[in-house]
Structure formats: C-alpha cells, structure tokens
Write a protein that holds these residues in place. Structure first.
Motif, short mmCIF file in Angstrom:
data_model
loop_
_atom_site.label_atom_id
_atom_site.label_comp_id
_atom_site.label_asym_id
_atom_site.label_seq_id
_atom_site.Cartn_x
_atom_site.Cartn_y
_atom_site.Cartn_z
N LEU A 50 -3.82 3.57 -6.69
CA LEU A 50 -4.81 2.57 -6.30
C LEU A 50 -4.71 1.31 -7.15
CD1 LEU A 50 -7.97 4.74 -5.54
CD2 LEU A 50 -6.59 3.46 -3.91
N ARG A 51 -4.50 1.48 -8.47
CA ARG A 51 -4.33 0.32 -9.35
C ARG A 51 -3.12 -0.50 -8.92
NH1 ARG A 51 -3.71 3.07 -14.27
NH2 ARG A 51 -5.13 4.72 -13.74
N GLU A 52 -2.03 0.18 -8.56
CA GLU A 52 -0.82 -0.51 -8.13
C GLU A 52 -1.07 -1.26 -6.82
OE1 GLU A 52 3.60 0.69 -6.55
OE2 GLU A 52 2.71 1.93 -8.12
N ARG A 53 -1.78 -0.64 -5.89
CA ARG A 53 -2.10 -1.31 -4.63
C ARG A 53 -2.98 -2.54 -4.86
NH1 ARG A 53 -3.71 3.95 -1.06
NH2 ARG A 53 -1.61 4.82 -0.89
N VAL A 54 -3.94 -2.40 -5.73
CA VAL A 54 -4.83 -3.54 -6.04
C VAL A 54 -4.03 -4.68 -6.66
CG1 VAL A 54 -6.72 -4.29 -7.54
CG2 VAL A 54 -6.95 -2.19 -6.21
N ALA A 55 -3.09 -4.35 -7.55
CA ALA A 55 -2.26 -5.38 -8.17
C ALA A 55 -1.41 -6.10 -7.12
CB ALA A 55 -1.37 -4.77 -9.24
N VAL A 56 -0.83 -5.34 -6.19
CA VAL A 56 -0.02 -5.94 -5.13
C VAL A 56 -0.88 -6.82 -4.24
CG1 VAL A 56 1.29 -5.39 -3.03
CG2 VAL A 56 1.76 -4.15 -5.15
N GLN A 57 -2.06 -6.34 -3.88
CA GLN A 57 -2.95 -7.14 -3.05
C GLN A 57 -3.41 -8.40 -3.77
OE1 GLN A 57 -6.01 -4.43 -1.79
NE2 GLN A 57 -4.76 -3.58 -0.13
N SER A 58 -3.63 -8.31 -5.07
CA SER A 58 -4.02 -9.50 -5.84
C SER A 58 -2.91 -10.54 -5.82
CB SER A 58 -4.35 -9.11 -7.28
OG SER A 58 -5.48 -8.29 -7.33
N ARG A 59 -1.67 -10.09 -5.99
CA ARG A 59 -0.53 -11.03 -5.91
C ARG A 59 -0.44 -11.65 -4.52
NH1 ARG A 59 2.34 -7.02 -9.07
NH2 ARG A 59 3.11 -6.18 -7.10
N ASP A 60 -0.64 -10.83 -3.49
CA ASP A 60 -0.59 -11.35 -2.13
C ASP A 60 -1.68 -12.39 -1.90
OD1 ASP A 60 1.54 -9.70 -1.59
OD2 ASP A 60 0.37 -8.21 -0.46
#
Length: 153
Positions: A50-60
């Motif tokens: 979930l942390r990794e997904r949130v980081a990717v979404q933040s970059r997006d």
C-alpha cells in the motif's frame, strides 16, 4: 483388554486418557500462535504494498499537476498570440487604408512613376516615397525608429 489410544499423528499412544485434553489444548495454542504470526506477516506485506502504491500515485499526481500547469501556460500563450495577431492585423489594415487614401489623393503609384519620362521623374518618385513614409504608427510596434513606417520603395 483395553486398546491403547491412538495419537493425532496416527501412532499408538501409551499415555493415559486423562492427558489427552492437555495435548489438544497445547496443539490449539500452537496453531493459534502460528496463525497469528502468519496474519502479522501478511499485514506487514500488504502495508508495504500500500505504501508503494501511494508513492506511485503521489508521483502520478505530481506529474499530472505539472502537465496541467504546462497546458495552462500554453493556453495563455495562445490567447496572447491571438491578441497580438489581431493587433497586427488591425495596424496592417489601417496602414493599407492610409496608403490607399494617399494614392487616391494624387500620390502616384510605383507603376506611374516608372512610366513617366523627362526631368520631373525623380521629383515625383521622391514625393511618392515621402507620402508612403509619412504614415505614422505608435512606437514599439516594429515600424521603424520614431514610430514611422519605413517603406521598402
């Protein structure tokens, strides 16, 4: 003769029947502890995902914000360019009207100058150039120094 009890693993047990509930309770506790450890490990792994997904979404989201800003800047530039183009068209139209008015008032055109012969030819050409060059424009619009349109005649 009494048959010996069979353990959970299928072997004959030499234990007495009174100890069976204790063994079953220990086994249940061991299974509960193992399941708790497995659940904790799975929760930790899912948290990392979930942390990794949130980081990717933040970059997006940051990339989309940057793109939105670029598009907004581009749209402002297009509007400014259209406005500048309208100003240029308006000044060009006014210049054309002024030149047409001067030609109709008697200033000869380039074709008339070339068709004339004799000693007055240079004087008429000079007057035509002066008439064309006398069209003035506001300073800063690229029409020459001092706001005068510089003719290519």
């Amino acid at each position: 003769m009494e048959k010996p009890p069979i353990d959970i693993d299928g072997y004959l047990s030499s234990r007495r029947r009174g100890h069976t509930p204790f063994a079953l309770a220990s086994l249940v506790q061991l299974l509960t502890a193992c399941m708790s450890v497995i659940i904790i490990v799975l929760v930790i792994q899912e948290g990392a995902r979930l942390r990794e997904r949130v980081a990717v979404q933040s970059r997006d989201i940051e990339e989309l914000s940057a793109l939105k800003s670029v598009v907004s800047d581009y749209q402002r530039e297009v509007v400014a360019m259209k406005a500048q183009r309208e100003v240029e068209v308006t000044f060009t139209r006014e210049r054309l009207q002024a030149l047409e008015a001067k030609i109709q008032d008697g200033a000869p055109t380039q074709g008339h100058i070339n068709q004339q012969s004799g000693p007055g030819k240079s004087l008429v050409g000079h007057r035509a150039k002066r008439a064309v060059n006398s069209v003035t424009w506001p300073a800063g619009y690229g029409y020459g120094a001092g706001g005068k349109y510089e003719s290519c005649l």
